[in-house]
Design an enzyme around this catalytic site. Structure first.
Site, PDB file in Angstrom:
ATOM      1  N   TYR A   1       0.830  -1.237   0.017  1.00  0.00           N
ATOM      2  CA  TYR A   1       0.137  -0.018  -0.151  1.00  0.00           C
ATOM      3  C   TYR A   1       0.788   1.209  -0.006  1.00  0.00           C
ATOM      4  CZ  TYR A   1      -3.480   3.375   1.435  1.00  0.00           C
ATOM      5  OH  TYR A   1      -4.545   4.456   1.580  1.00  0.00           O
TER       6      TYR A   1
ATOM      7  N   LYS B   1       1.514   4.039  -3.093  1.00  0.00           N
ATOM      8  CA  LYS B   1       1.377   5.459  -2.891  1.00  0.00           C
ATOM      9  C   LYS B   1       2.674   6.304  -2.939  1.00  0.00           C
ATOM     10  CE  LYS B   1      -2.953   5.271  -1.787  1.00  0.00           C
ATOM     11  NZ  LYS B   1      -4.119   5.691  -2.631  1.00  0.00           N
TER      12      LYS B   1
END
Ligand SMILES: NC(=O)c1ccc[n+]([C@@H]2O[C@H](COP(=O)([O-])OP(=O)(O)OC[C@H]3O[C@@H](n4cnc5c(N)ncnc54)[C@H](OP(=O)(O)O)[C@@H]3O)[C@@H](O)[C@H]2O)c1
Length: 277
Positions: free
Chosen positions: A183, A187
């Site tokens: 994650y 990002k």
């Protein structure tokens, strides 16, 4: 009867324990908090005046992810503050709105798998906002990368090619392209890849856990939200933030004139700016 008494006593103790735990965690997190962003606080006091100037310029914007929790709030905030002469929503489905305030919205429905075919949808906007995103649980690892990196980057590329000068990306606290966590890595990677596009102005927002009553069931996020809601009731920390605050900060920041064309707003800066109007 004695069973009920025992249950009440146990529940009472459990509640007291939880309350003490929440206060203790709040105190620790407060100690670890990001420093107060003084320059943001200073600029925030100017928002009202700058907003009026910005409004006079008749600029247009687009929003990616306007059907999502932050995107919905951002749209409401933009409509209320009326700083753009035209707002376009770019998404995978047509959204239904009721009310006069939505009358002038433009919607472009695109197939994110074939974005090149929809280049026209990205043309002619001054400012772009991106609140797009999915989860690994929902889309799988590859699907998550596809949405949170590939769709976002391709949209930014098309927007830049179409004349967009400002891009505002909702990313996440801890985003880091070298992270071992998928994650945070994705990002961080999309943040960096968009930076390379060299917009005249590029702002990254890195909120902590978003505090929102989400319709969709996300058990892990729900648990984190309950916990951080309780913690933030004791004192605000850098770990969580209400979505309204994120939306307000994104709008306020749009009208500011920062020293640098590239900026990262961590949770604390978002909170400061989001409280400014
Ligand atoms: N949840 C948190 O605590 C947290 C914390 C920090 C940062 N963030 C980040 O903040 C951003 C916004 O979060 P949010 O919770 O407000 O978003 P959200 O409610 O999950 O909404 C996501 C948006 O992305 C769109 N989307 C998802 N999958 C798509 C796909 N396959 N194709 C096209 N569009 C797609 C959705 O469209 P549909 O309505 O059509 O599905 C929706 O508009 C995300 O990037 C998220 O990672 C979240």
């Amino acid at each position: 009867m004695s069973v009920i008494k025992l249950l009440c006593a146990t529940l009472g103790k459990a509640t007291a324990f939880l309350a003490v735990l929440v206060v203790a965690v709040a105190v620790v997190l407060k100690g670890l908090d990001d420093p107060e962003p003084v320059h943001i606080a200073r600029m925030a006091s100017d928002v009202k005046r700058l907003e009026e100037n910005f409004r006079q310029q008749n600029k247009s914007c687009f929003i990616l992810g306007a059907s999502g929790e932050t995107g919905k709030m951002l749209l409401q905030e933009l409509l209320m503050r009326n700083i753009f002469s035209k707002i376009t929503l770019i998404g995978r489905r047509q959204l239904n709105f009721e009310g006069k305030e939505f009358e002038n919205l433009v919607q472009q429905v695109v197939d994110f798998e074939k974005l090149d075919d929809y280049a026209a949808a990205f043309q002619g906007h001054d400012v772009g906002y991106c609140c797009l995103g999915t989860t690994r649980a929902k889309a799988g690892a590859q699907g998550f990368i596809r949405v949170d990196h590939d769709y976002v980057l391709k949209s930014a590329e098309l927007a830049k090619a179409g004349g967009c000068t400002q891009f505002h990306l909702e990313s996440s606290r801890g985003a880091d392209k070298s992270s071992n966590f998928l994650y945070l890595k994705v990002k961080g990677q999309v943040e960096a890849d968009i930076k390379a596009l060299d917009f005249d102005r590029y702002a990254i927002y890195r909120p902590g856990v978003l505090l929102v009553d989400r319709q969709e069931s996300r058990p892990g996020e729900w648990l984190a939200r309950q916990f951080f809601s309780a913690v933030s009731a004791v004192c605000s920390t850098s770990m969580s933030i209400p979505i309204q605050t994120v939306a307000k900060a994104m709008v306020s920041n749009t009208v500011l004139q920062p020293e640098h064309k590239f900026e990262i707003l961590e949770n604390k800066a978002i909170a400061t700016l989001g409280k400014s109007d």
